[in-house]
Design a protein around this motif. Structure first.
Motif, short mmCIF file in Angstrom:
data_model
loop_
_atom_site.label_atom_id
_atom_site.label_comp_id
_atom_site.label_asym_id
_atom_site.label_seq_id
_atom_site.Cartn_x
_atom_site.Cartn_y
_atom_site.Cartn_z
N THR A 1 137.47 18.75 47.28
CA THR A 1 138.74 19.33 46.86
C THR A 1 138.50 20.46 45.87
N LYS A 2 139.56 21.20 45.59
CA LYS A 2 139.47 22.27 44.59
C LYS A 2 140.82 22.42 43.88
N THR B 1 145.55 19.98 43.11
CA THR B 1 144.35 19.60 43.86
C THR B 1 144.63 19.76 45.35
N VAL B 2 143.89 20.61 45.98
CA VAL B 2 144.07 20.89 47.41
C VAL B 2 142.74 20.70 48.13
N PRO B 3 142.78 20.45 49.44
CA PRO B 3 141.52 20.30 50.19
C PRO B 3 140.74 21.62 50.21
N SER C 1 142.94 21.03 57.24
CA SER C 1 142.49 21.57 55.96
C SER C 1 143.65 21.70 54.97
N GLN C 2 144.83 21.14 55.33
CA GLN C 2 146.01 21.25 54.48
C GLN C 2 146.43 19.92 53.85
N PHE C 3 146.13 18.81 54.53
CA PHE C 3 146.64 17.53 54.06
C PHE C 3 145.49 16.55 53.85
N PHE C 4 145.73 15.59 52.93
CA PHE C 4 144.72 14.59 52.64
C PHE C 4 144.85 13.36 53.55
N ASN C 5 146.04 13.10 54.01
CA ASN C 5 146.27 11.89 54.80
C ASN C 5 146.00 12.14 56.28
#
Length: 771
Positions: free
Chosen positions: A209-210, A216-218, A229-233
């Motif tokens: 992440t960054k 906090t985004v991927p 590359s947009q969502f964590f789930n």
């Protein structure tokens, strides 16, 4: 020129090459420091022993253009010289292709990656696209270099010092960087996922992440291993989920102790992920991702030997310039050996420095994917990686030009010796001496190497050709030393036949260690060239060592034959064929030679003798002419043997001399073959039948077997098949079993191999032919 400018520096320039900058770090990382040190040491010992042998040969006389070819051909004969000379020419030509491929690899991978014409988003097809780029740019570079050489070699020589300066500066930059890394290591972080190495070419941060605007985004890395590359789930790669992303130092430095991890080898198959064994990792397989740093070729110890060996070639650059040296016999040994010692020290010390300063996963990363596409050896250099990149690019270009300059001259030297007829056209040159046709052929062969497009595949090919050349240089020195020929008086004293044999053994071992099938192909090519020169090439007599070896072997064999009489099982007819000459010195009954060739089938001893009546001082010229006539007839009838002419006052005395004195030691005749005196009853010459009777008596007194052929002109020739007719044999004296041996020997020949029925005898017998 002196030793330094004429031998030492040219050898340095030819020995230091593309492998040092592009592959030595990879060799160290794959084989480990210990095995890599062993590879370099074996290869350096091979060239050192060869240089000692070459120094002995080079100081035994002047070595003009042709270098190694001239030395081998004059020491081992035109057959070996031509075969090995052409192999060395092919090796030098493929070396030009290897240097060009190295220059293109540096250009496309490290200098201007965007210049690639062929691209592919598919990781599996990316390597194929890179090969196509190598072929296109390599061909363009080859054309450009050929034009430079064609315009004039003086331009190549002018830039030679510049190219050498680039090599020296690059090597000094490596040592400076290694020293600096002990107290201030350069910053080249390597991103790791668990214990697996990640490519830094496409990732922005070494993290899953960054932070952007306190959110906090991927990261890009998340997108490579997850479905979004947009969502964590989202669903992610199992190995990516269970392992952390960490950053390690790619160049820990000389004082880090990383050498303990790099001591041992890590050979991997193609497509395997490069891993750090000591790093923590969850025992989860996961899927193969193109963001990992992968092994591009299946590695082994033998493969690395074949790839590295071209680094130590080029030791003959000084001997090739012997005509330009002030004192060649002094400069060649000193300059060549000092150059090998210098380069060996650099290679061996670099093996240790690379293992002590650079992380193992970076060493095994051939193209520097883990360090943002930098040249791996460049990451260690000081003050900047670009010193190595630019220096290695110009040095590979210079080495390629040197190879394209030297190879045509080597081919021209072989063609001018006229030992291979179809190469005569390549002996011609322009008005200024430049070998134009040889250069065009060299360019065509080099293009074949460029079409292979892989540095790792071209390197073992030229290794074979260089190793074969070095093998025969060692053989030539050992042979001349053991034979102690009178003209073997080299000024270089620090050689020994045992060292030459050791060098020859190492060369042969390295050939089969590197690639046994390439070794067999190289030997087959050399063997075909050897046989072609032997049977079709122009005859040359250079007083070579093979002839001396033949004389020594013949002497040894003759002395062994004297140790005792031959056993019955080994007995076979050793023929003395007595021919009669007419007034014009022509053979009256040539079918006697035909019969001798059919009886011997090329085996055993055959001596063809004849007598010229007269005084030796007056008839010496006639004797030489008659001898040449008989030799030509023997060659036509395929009789392998010797010719002996005797000039005597009387015919019977001459025949008696032949029967008594022909042969040497144990290689003496045991059977006399002669023709029946036709028409002796009606002949007015009483000497005809008296000579015949005298010959029978002399043969009996000498305890020799006697074969008398009657109606010899009716005997079958070598070109016709025996179909009908009889050989009638009159058995005169008991033969001890030779009655059965003679038909067996005749049946070995193609004329009699289908059918043969007759009764034969020896120890005084007469054969008559009738249809």
């Amino acid at each position: 020129m002196g030793t330094f400018m004429g031998v030492y520096l040219p050898c340095l320039q030819n020995i230091f090459g593309v492998i040092l900058f592009l592959r030595l770090t990879w060799v160290v990382g794959t084989a480990g420091v210990l095995q890599a040190f062993a590879i370099v040491l074996i290869c350096c010992c091979c060239t050192m022993l060869t240089a000692i042998s070459m120094s002995a040969i080079a100081t035994n006389g002047v070595v003009p253009a042709g270098g190694s070819y001239f030395m081998i051909s004059r020491a081992l004969g035109p057959e070996f010289g031509g075969a090995v000379g052409l192999c060395f020419y092919l090796g030098t030509t493929f070396a030009a292709a290897m240097y060009i491929l190295g220059a293109i690899e540096i250009f496309l991978v490290y200098i201007v990656p965007r210049a690639a014409i062929f691209r592919s988003d598919d990781a599996l097809k990316e390597s194929a696209a890179m090969l196509n780029n190598m072929r296109v740019y390599g061909t363009a570079f080859l054309v450009l270099m050929v034009l430079v050489v064609f315009i004039g070699v003086r331009y190549v020589n002018k830039f030679a010092s510049l190219f050498l300066a680039c090599v020296i500066v690059s090597i000094l930059a490596i040592y400076a960087g290694a020293i600096k890394s002990s107290f201030a290591p350069p910053h080249f972080p390597v991103c790791m996922l668990g214990n697996r190495t990640l490519s830094s070419r496409h990732i922005d941060v070494c993290s899953k992440t960054k932070e952007i605007n306190n959110m906090t985004v991927p990261s890009k890395l998340w997108g490579f291993f997850c479905n979004s590359s947009q969502f964590f789930n989202v669903t992610c790669d199992e190995y990516f989920v269970h392992n952390n992303v960490t950053s390690i130092q790619g160049i820990p430095g000389l004082a880090s102790g990383i050498i303990t991890e790099n001591l041992w080898g890590n050979y991997l198959p193609k497509g395997e992920i490069i891993e750090k064994p000591s790093a923590k990792s969850s025992d989860v397989l996961g899927s193969l991702n193109h963001e990992y740093v992968l092994v591009d070729i299946t590695t082994s110890f033998t493969l690395l030997v074949g790839i590295f060996f071209p680094s130590v070639t080029g030791i003959m650059a000084g001997s090739n310039r012997s005509g330009d040296l002030k004192d060649a016999q002094k400069s060649i040994p000193i300059g060549t050996i000092l150059a090998i010692l210098t380069t060996s020290f650099v290679y061996l010390s670099n093996v240790v420095l690379f293992g002590a300063c650079i992380e193992g996963v970076v060493l095994r990363d051939k193209f520097g994917d883990a360090v943002k596409g930098n040249l791996v050896v460049g990451t260690l250099s000081w003050p900047s990686p670009w010193v190595i990149v630019i220096g290695s690019f110009f040095s590979t270009c210079g080495a390629g030009l040197q190879s394209l300059t030297g190879a045509p001259r080597l081919l021209q030297a072989i063609a001018k010796d006229n030992i291979i007829p179809f190469l005569r056209v390549f002996g011609h040159s322009k008005a200024n001496g430049e070998p134009t046709w040889a250069l065009l052929l060299t360019a065509a062969i080099a293009e074949l190497g460029i079409l292979i497009a892989s540095l790792d595949l071209v390197a073992p090919i030229l290794s074979m050709f260089f190793l074969m050349c070095y093998l025969f240089v060692n053989l030539a020195c050992a042979l001349q030393t053991l034979l102690r020929t009178p003209n073997w008086r080299p000024r270089f004293r620090y050689y020994h036949w045992a060292l030459s044999f050791m060098g020859m053994s190492i060369c042969l071992a390295l050939m089969f260690i590197s690639s046994w099938y390439y070794a067999i192909v190289a030997m087959v090519i050399a063997g075909m060239i050897y046989k072609y020169i032997e049977y079709q090439g122009a005859e040359k007599e250079w007083g070579d060592g093979i002839r001396g070896l033949s004389l020594s072997a013949a002497r040894f064999a003759l002395l062994r034959l004297e140790e005792g009489p031959p056993h019955t099982k080994n007995w076979r007819p050793q023929l003395l064929v007595l021919l009669k000459l007419d007034e014009d010195l022509h053979v009256k009954h040539p079918r006697l030679l035909t019969f001798a060739s059919q009886l011997k089938a090329g085996k055993g001893l055959t001596i063809v003798g004849s007598v010229i009546v007269g005084n030796f001082l007056e008839n010496y010229g006639e004797a030489l002419a008659a001898e040449q006539t008989i030799k030509h007839l023997m060659e036509a009838e395929k009789v392998k043997g010797f010719c002996q002419l005797v000039v005597a006052a009387k015919l019977r005395e001459g025949i008696s001399h032949l029967i008594q004195s022909c042969g040497l030691g144990g290689m003496k005749h045991n059977t006399v073959v002669m023709g029946w005196p036709n028409g002796w009853r009606q002949s007015e010459d009483a000497r005809a039948w008296k000579t015949f009777i005298g010959t029978v008596r002399v043969t009996t007194a000498a305890h020799l077997a006697l074969l008398v052929a009657k109606n010899i002109s009716f005997f079958p020739s070598n070109v016709e098949q025996f179909s009908e007719g009889n050989i009638d044999v009159w058995w005169i004296v008991h033969d001890g079993g030779m009655l059965m041996l003679l038909p067996f020997l005749l049946k070995q020949h193609k004329v009699f191999e289908t059918t043969f029925l007759c009764n034969l005898s020896l120890k005084g017998m007469i054969l008559g032919w009738a249809r």
